[in-house]
Design a protein around this motif. Structure first.
Motif, mmCIF file in Angstrom:
data_model
loop_
_atom_site.group_PDB
_atom_site.id
_atom_site.type_symbol
_atom_site.label_atom_id
_atom_site.label_comp_id
_atom_site.label_asym_id
_atom_site.label_seq_id
_atom_site.Cartn_x
_atom_site.Cartn_y
_atom_site.Cartn_z
ATOM 1 N N ARG A 24 0.842 -1.207 0.000
ATOM 2 C CA ARG A 24 0.000 0.000 0.000
ATOM 3 C C ARG A 24 0.875 1.253 0.000
ATOM 4 N NH1 ARG A 24 -2.887 0.848 4.503
ATOM 5 N NH2 ARG A 24 -4.644 1.854 3.454
ATOM 6 N N ASP A 29 2.383 1.644 -3.529
ATOM 7 C CA ASP A 29 1.481 1.996 -4.628
ATOM 8 C C ASP A 29 0.680 3.265 -4.389
ATOM 9 O OD1 ASP A 29 2.281 -0.246 -6.007
ATOM 10 O OD2 ASP A 29 0.565 -1.470 -5.372
ATOM 11 N N TYR A 30 0.420 3.603 -3.135
ATOM 12 C CA TYR A 30 -0.547 4.659 -2.849
ATOM 13 C C TYR A 30 0.071 5.985 -2.403
ATOM 14 C CZ TYR A 30 -3.907 0.741 -2.770
ATOM 15 O OH TYR A 30 -4.656 -0.355 -3.089
ATOM 16 N N PRO A 42 2.876 9.198 -2.465
ATOM 17 C CA PRO A 42 3.563 9.910 -3.550
ATOM 18 C C PRO A 42 5.063 10.082 -3.369
ATOM 19 C CG PRO A 42 2.469 11.475 -2.111
ATOM 20 C CD PRO A 42 2.093 10.102 -1.610
ATOM 21 N N VAL A 93 3.553 5.920 -6.366
ATOM 22 C CA VAL A 93 2.164 6.066 -6.814
ATOM 23 C C VAL A 93 2.080 6.353 -8.310
ATOM 24 C CG1 VAL A 93 1.972 8.537 -6.329
ATOM 25 C CG2 VAL A 93 -0.062 7.104 -6.247
ATOM 26 N N CYS A 147 -0.380 4.498 -10.918
ATOM 27 C CA CYS A 147 -1.325 5.226 -11.778
ATOM 28 C C CYS A 147 -1.172 4.804 -13.228
ATOM 29 C CB CYS A 147 -1.108 6.732 -11.635
ATOM 30 S SG CYS A 147 -1.678 7.422 -10.061
ATOM 31 N N GLY A 156 -4.999 4.640 0.593
ATOM 32 C CA GLY A 156 -5.733 4.574 -0.672
ATOM 33 C C GLY A 156 -6.356 5.908 -1.033
ATOM 34 N N SER A 210 -5.049 8.764 -0.267
ATOM 35 C CA SER A 210 -3.923 9.544 -0.781
ATOM 36 C C SER A 210 -3.691 9.242 -2.253
ATOM 37 C CB SER A 210 -2.657 9.222 0.031
ATOM 38 O OG SER A 210 -1.514 9.816 -0.541
ATOM 39 N N CYS A 211 -3.821 7.967 -2.631
ATOM 40 C CA CYS A 211 -3.654 7.587 -4.032
ATOM 41 C C CYS A 211 -4.717 8.246 -4.906
ATOM 42 C CB CYS A 211 -3.730 6.065 -4.161
ATOM 43 S SG CYS A 211 -3.566 5.458 -5.853
ATOM 44 N N HIS A 224 -3.839 11.753 -5.509
ATOM 45 C CA HIS A 224 -2.780 11.896 -6.506
ATOM 46 C C HIS A 224 -3.329 11.693 -7.918
ATOM 47 C CE1 HIS A 224 1.446 12.136 -7.664
ATOM 48 N NE2 HIS A 224 1.155 11.243 -8.584
#
Length: 287
Positions: A135, A138-139, A141, A163, A167, A197, A199-200, A203
């Protein structure tokens, strides 16, 4: 992409549903596996409307859910399927949608098969540790140390901050796969994330490759305070080069989380960018 090798077709999933008046929530759930451009594996869970196989000409909005297997996918699938089922019997129908859950496909790393019984056991504590790291990867920045977490939790500084790669996977591999496999409405696509998530999702709202792909963004308790509020630095840097947002956005958090001022700053910052087709709603939930 290796989704075809380890996937169950939507028709097969739907045909497994018992012939009861109230269908099972997960009877129409299908699972696929995809591998990203950088070799990361993801499990993709798709919950189809109960009527999906009955109307071959009908297409549906798609809601993408991060942190899928942990809790958000079963929660949303249960709410959507039971809610639509009972509402359709009270009011003669309501909108329905496809749910796409995304989670790192790492369960095999923490599973063990008993040689005698064939039973599979899962090392849950270490699986959750692995999911925490995926997490962060991937999530979030930027690469930074987490100010949150239980005592003794491992460092996230060496794994966080990718991230943008995630994306790219969502935009160039996952969404095209879903749109070619299922009957979706490209103009009605939402993404939901909570905490990391969330935060993702924030972004994705400033990531040029993702901005045109979603009509709705839902952020639940988003971790936009990460790395001394790095989101706002990145938002400022990309302001002049990214496309205008055209979407409906919901940002919510609990009243005791202490994030209400940060969420209002998030709204005010994006509202100030002059996007006439952007609508942001914030909610502070009591209790």
């Amino acid at each position: 992409m290796d989704g075809s090798a380890r996937s169950r077709s939507p028709r097969r999933c739907a045909d497994r549903r018992p012939n009861h008046d109230a269908p099972l929530v997960f009877a129409t759930t299908c699972t696929h596996r995809l591998t990203s451009q950088v070799g990361l594996r993801y499990k993709i869970m798709v919950s189809l409307p109960f009527a999906y196989e009955q109307g071959a000409s009908s297409s549906y909005p798609a809601v993408y859910v991060l942190d899928a297997e942990n809790y958000l996918f079963p929660l949303l699938a249960t709410a959507a399927r039971t809610g639509h089922y009972f509402a359709s019997r009270r009011r003669g129908g309501c909108p329905d949608f496809i749910i796409v859950g995304i989670v790192a496909d790492i369960e095999d790393q923490f599973s063990k098969v008993d040689a005698e019984s064939g039973h599979i056991s899962i090392d849950v504590p270490n699986l959750w540790t692995g999911l925490r790291e995926s997490r962060a990867r991937d999530y979030l920045p930027t690469a930074a140390e987490s100010p949150w977490g239980v005592p003794g939790a491992g460092s996230l500084k060496d794994v966080s901050g990718h991230v943008a790669e995630f994306c790219t996977f969502v935009a160039t591999m996952l969404i095209p796969f879903v749109d070619t496999t299922y009957r979706t409405i490209a103009s009605q696509r939402a993404i939901v994330g909570k905490s990391f998530g969330g935060s993702c999702v924030a972004h994705m709202m400033i990531e040029p490759i993702c901005i045109p792909l979603f009509s709705h963004f839902l952020l639940c308790s988003p971790s936009i305070a990460w790395d001394d509020e790095a989101f706002f630095r990145l938002e400022e840097e990309s302001n002049m080069s990214r496309p205008k947002l055209r979407a409906a956005v919901l940002v919510c958090a609990g009243e005791h989380e202490g994030s209400s001022k940060l969420i209002e700053r998030f709204k005010q910052t994006l509202d100030s960018r002059g996007c006439p087709d952007l609508r942001i709603t914030t909610m502070c939930l009591s209790g």
